[in-house]
Scaffold this motif. Structure first.
Motif, PDB file in Angstrom:
ATOM      1  N   VAL A 269       0.868  -1.175   0.000  1.00 50.75           N
ATOM      2  CA  VAL A 269       0.000   0.000   0.000  1.00 50.75           C
ATOM      3  C   VAL A 269       0.904   1.224   0.000  1.00 50.75           C
ATOM      4  O   VAL A 269       1.732   1.396   0.904  1.00 50.75           O
ATOM      5  CB  VAL A 269      -0.918   0.040   1.240  1.00 50.75           C
ATOM      6  CG1 VAL A 269      -1.745   1.320   1.247  1.00 50.75           C
ATOM      7  CG2 VAL A 269      -1.830  -1.176   1.272  1.00 50.75           C
ATOM      8  N   ILE A 270       0.796   2.036  -1.036  1.00 51.05           N
ATOM      9  CA  ILE A 270       1.590   3.268  -1.108  1.00 51.05           C
ATOM     10  C   ILE A 270       0.765   4.397  -0.506  1.00 51.05           C
ATOM     11  O   ILE A 270      -0.310   4.733  -1.016  1.00 51.05           O
ATOM     12  CB  ILE A 270       1.988   3.601  -2.553  1.00 51.05           C
ATOM     13  CG1 ILE A 270       2.888   2.494  -3.114  1.00 51.05           C
ATOM     14  CG2 ILE A 270       2.707   4.953  -2.613  1.00 51.05           C
ATOM     15  CD1 ILE A 270       3.259   2.692  -4.564  1.00 51.05           C
ATOM     16  N   MET A 271       1.267   4.952   0.591  1.00 53.08           N
ATOM     17  CA  MET A 271       0.557   6.021   1.298  1.00 53.08           C
ATOM     18  C   MET A 271       1.235   7.353   1.019  1.00 53.08           C
ATOM     19  O   MET A 271       2.465   7.457   1.074  1.00 53.08           O
ATOM     20  CB  MET A 271       0.550   5.758   2.797  1.00 53.08           C
ATOM     21  CG  MET A 271      -0.162   4.494   3.204  1.00 53.08           C
ATOM     22  SD  MET A 271      -0.202   4.301   5.008  1.00 53.08           S
ATOM     23  CE  MET A 271      -0.940   2.662   5.141  1.00 53.08           C
ATOM     24  N   THR A 272       0.414   8.357   0.764  1.00 51.34           N
ATOM     25  CA  THR A 272       0.921   9.701   0.498  1.00 51.34           C
ATOM     26  C   THR A 272       0.459  10.633   1.611  1.00 51.34           C
ATOM     27  O   THR A 272      -0.693  10.579   2.045  1.00 51.34           O
ATOM     28  CB  THR A 272       0.424  10.220  -0.851  1.00 51.34           C
ATOM     29  OG1 THR A 272       0.848   9.317  -1.882  1.00 51.34           O
ATOM     30  CG2 THR A 272       0.997  11.608  -1.144  1.00 51.34           C
ATOM     31  N   PHE A 273       1.375  11.489   2.053  1.00 49.89           N
ATOM     32  CA  PHE A 273       1.106  12.438   3.127  1.00 49.89           C
ATOM     33  C   PHE A 273       1.459  13.846   2.670  1.00 49.89           C
ATOM     34  O   PHE A 273       2.382  14.039   1.878  1.00 49.89           O
ATOM     35  CB  PHE A 273       1.938  12.114   4.374  1.00 49.89           C
ATOM     36  CG  PHE A 273       1.702  10.747   4.948  1.00 49.89           C
ATOM     37  CD1 PHE A 273       0.911  10.587   6.073  1.00 49.89           C
ATOM     38  CD2 PHE A 273       2.273   9.619   4.371  1.00 49.89           C
ATOM     39  CE1 PHE A 273       0.686   9.330   6.620  1.00 49.89           C
ATOM     40  CE2 PHE A 273       2.058   8.353   4.903  1.00 49.89           C
ATOM     41  CZ  PHE A 273       1.267   8.212   6.025  1.00 49.89           C
ATOM     42  N   GLN A 274       0.709  14.818   3.145  1.00 50.60           N
ATOM     43  CA  GLN A 274       1.082  16.216   3.001  1.00 50.60           C
ATOM     44  C   GLN A 274       1.239  16.700   4.434  1.00 50.60           C
ATOM     45  O   GLN A 274       0.313  17.228   5.041  1.00 50.60           O
ATOM     46  CB  GLN A 274       0.019  17.009   2.246  1.00 50.60           C
ATOM     47  CG  GLN A 274       0.512  18.313   1.652  1.00 50.60           C
ATOM     48  CD  GLN A 274       1.566  18.110   0.563  1.00 50.60           C
ATOM     49  OE1 GLN A 274       1.457  17.205  -0.252  1.00 50.60           O
ATOM     50  NE2 GLN A 274       2.585  18.953   0.558  1.00 50.60           N
ATOM     51  N   SER A 275       2.419  16.493   4.986  1.00 50.74           N
ATOM     52  CA  SER A 275       2.619  16.611   6.427  1.00 50.74           C
ATOM     53  C   SER A 275       3.164  17.975   6.821  1.00 50.74           C
ATOM     54  O   SER A 275       4.122  18.478   6.233  1.00 50.74           O
ATOM     55  CB  SER A 275       3.581  15.522   6.907  1.00 50.74           C
ATOM     56  OG  SER A 275       3.804  15.617   8.288  1.00 50.74           O
ATOM     57  N   SER A 276       2.541  18.538   7.853  1.00 46.85           N
ATOM     58  CA  SER A 276       3.050  19.782   8.435  1.00 46.85           C
ATOM     59  C   SER A 276       3.878  19.490   9.684  1.00 46.85           C
ATOM     60  O   SER A 276       4.377  20.410  10.331  1.00 46.85           O
ATOM     61  CB  SER A 276       1.890  20.725   8.781  1.00 46.85           C
ATOM     62  OG  SER A 276       0.982  20.102   9.665  1.00 46.85           O
ATOM     63  N   ASN A 277       4.004  18.200  10.028  1.00 45.68           N
ATOM     64  CA  ASN A 277       4.876  17.813  11.136  1.00 45.68           C
ATOM     65  C   ASN A 277       6.333  17.966  10.728  1.00 45.68           C
ATOM     66  O   ASN A 277       6.670  17.970   9.539  1.00 45.68           O
ATOM     67  CB  ASN A 277       4.623  16.356  11.532  1.00 45.68           C
ATOM     68  CG  ASN A 277       3.177  16.087  11.888  1.00 45.68           C
ATOM     69  OD1 ASN A 277       2.338  15.945  11.007  1.00 45.68           O
ATOM     70  ND2 ASN A 277       2.885  16.025  13.165  1.00 45.68           N
ATOM     71  N   SER A 278       7.213  18.067  11.693  1.00 47.47           N
ATOM     72  CA  SER A 278       8.628  18.136  11.383  1.00 47.47           C
ATOM     73  C   SER A 278       9.098  16.797  10.837  1.00 47.47           C
ATOM     74  O   SER A 278       8.516  15.749  11.137  1.00 47.47           O
ATOM     75  CB  SER A 278       9.434  18.486  12.639  1.00 47.47           C
ATOM     76  OG  SER A 278       9.389  17.424  13.565  1.00 47.47           O
TER      77      SER A 278
END
Length: 314
Positions: A269-278
């Motif tokens: 499973v390829i998961m994509t994130f648009q993360s504002s975490n460090s």
């Protein structure tokens, strides 16, 4: 069927009017999934039934002060939801607020029939919620209650607050705007007189708190304005490939790290994130399941994970 639905909607609107000083037509339309024109017709129907409603379209509606009907009876489902809500309140609010809520529920119980009280007790005896003391500082059991009071009365609060990067607390004078729960913690947004700007705070870091008699020095926008402003911070695109067998174990935490989409194949499973975490924070989360996953992008995340692993002491 439509007549029945309209009757129940109008009745529900009336209870909304009883429970709030002002109710906006747009909020009612969204709540019941109907048009504004339908809400306006429902309001006219209530007025024609002799309910003294003040206000108008575009502003808000309310009941004339002092007008109340006799208390409504509760359905079986509503009574059981009250019992469940008391258990939830015990878990998710501080001790002071829970005592207030428990007292309020006790007053409601006094109006119930014996069979309804018995049903509530049976449910309560068979519900258990784990303790979450880390949400609050046990030395400040009234923090949430004081914040709610400050928000509703628009009064300045003085508190001793210890930020995560400080060893000791410092005094802050704040104007609380709103409270929200996220990722197992309670947070609040307030205008800070020390920093002269709106800041986000975590409730469990309050060391002392006190409501003053001083009114707010300014007008603040609604809470969602400041939350959306925080969410608008720069983010980074991250993509990881996870073994399909283990991917389901990530679904509870991944939303906290900006999960946006996934592509499922036979094995991965390829998961994509648009993360504002460090990057550091995301890397430490990733390491928990690194033996069954692979970082696709960015390279900076790969470098961060390598650095953390090299510094592990065993």
């Amino acid at each position: 069927m439509d007549i029945t639905k309209r009757f129940h909607r109008i009745l529900a609107i009336y209870f909304q009017l009883q429970g709030k000083s002002v109710v906006k037509a747009q909020d009612l339309a969204e709540r019941f999934g109907v048009s504004l024109r339908t809400i306006y017709r429902d309001m006219r129907a209530l007025e024609q039934a002799g309910i003294p409603i003040y206000g108008e379209a575009g502003t808000g509606y309310g009941l004339s002060e002092g007008y109340k009907l006799a208390p409504a009876s509760f359905t079986k489902e509503e009574i059981l939801s009250l019992a469940a809500s008391e258990k939830l309140m015990q878990k998710f609010v501080d001790h002071h607020m829970f005592l207030n809520f428990s007292t309020a529920i006790g007053k409601v119980r006094s109006y119930l029939r014996y069979s309804d009280k018995s049903n509530m007790m049976t449910l309560e005896e068979n519900m258990w919620m784990s303790s979450t003391n880390f949400m609050f500082n046990e030395k400040v059991p009234e923090a949430l209650s004081v914040l709610f009071e400050g928000i509703s009365l628009r009064k300045i609060i003085q508190m001793e607050y210890r930020a995560v990067h400080r060893e000791t607390a410092n005094t802050r004078r704040i104007e609380p705007v709103g409270v929200f729960h996220e990722s197992h913690f309670w947070y609040f947004v307030a205008y800070c007189h020390l920093r002269e700007t709106h800041r986000h705070f975590r409730i469990d870091r309050i060391q002392k708190i006190m409501l003053t008699d001083e009114p707010f020095s300014r007008v603040h926008k609604p809470l969602n304005h400041y939350i959306e402003k925080q969410d608008a911070h720069p983010s980074i695109r991250i993509s990881i490939s996870v073994d399909k067998t283990y991917a389901r174990y990530l679904q509870w935490d991944r939303m906290h790290f900006g999960f946006t989409s996934e592509e499922v194949s036979d094995q991965t499973v390829i998961m994509t994130f648009q993360s504002s975490n460090s990057i550091q924070e995301f890397a430490r989360w990733y390491i928990r399941f690194a033996d069954c996953a692979r970082i696709l992008e960015p390279d900076s995340l790969k470098d961060c994970v390598r650095e953390i692993l090299q510094n592990i002491k065993v």
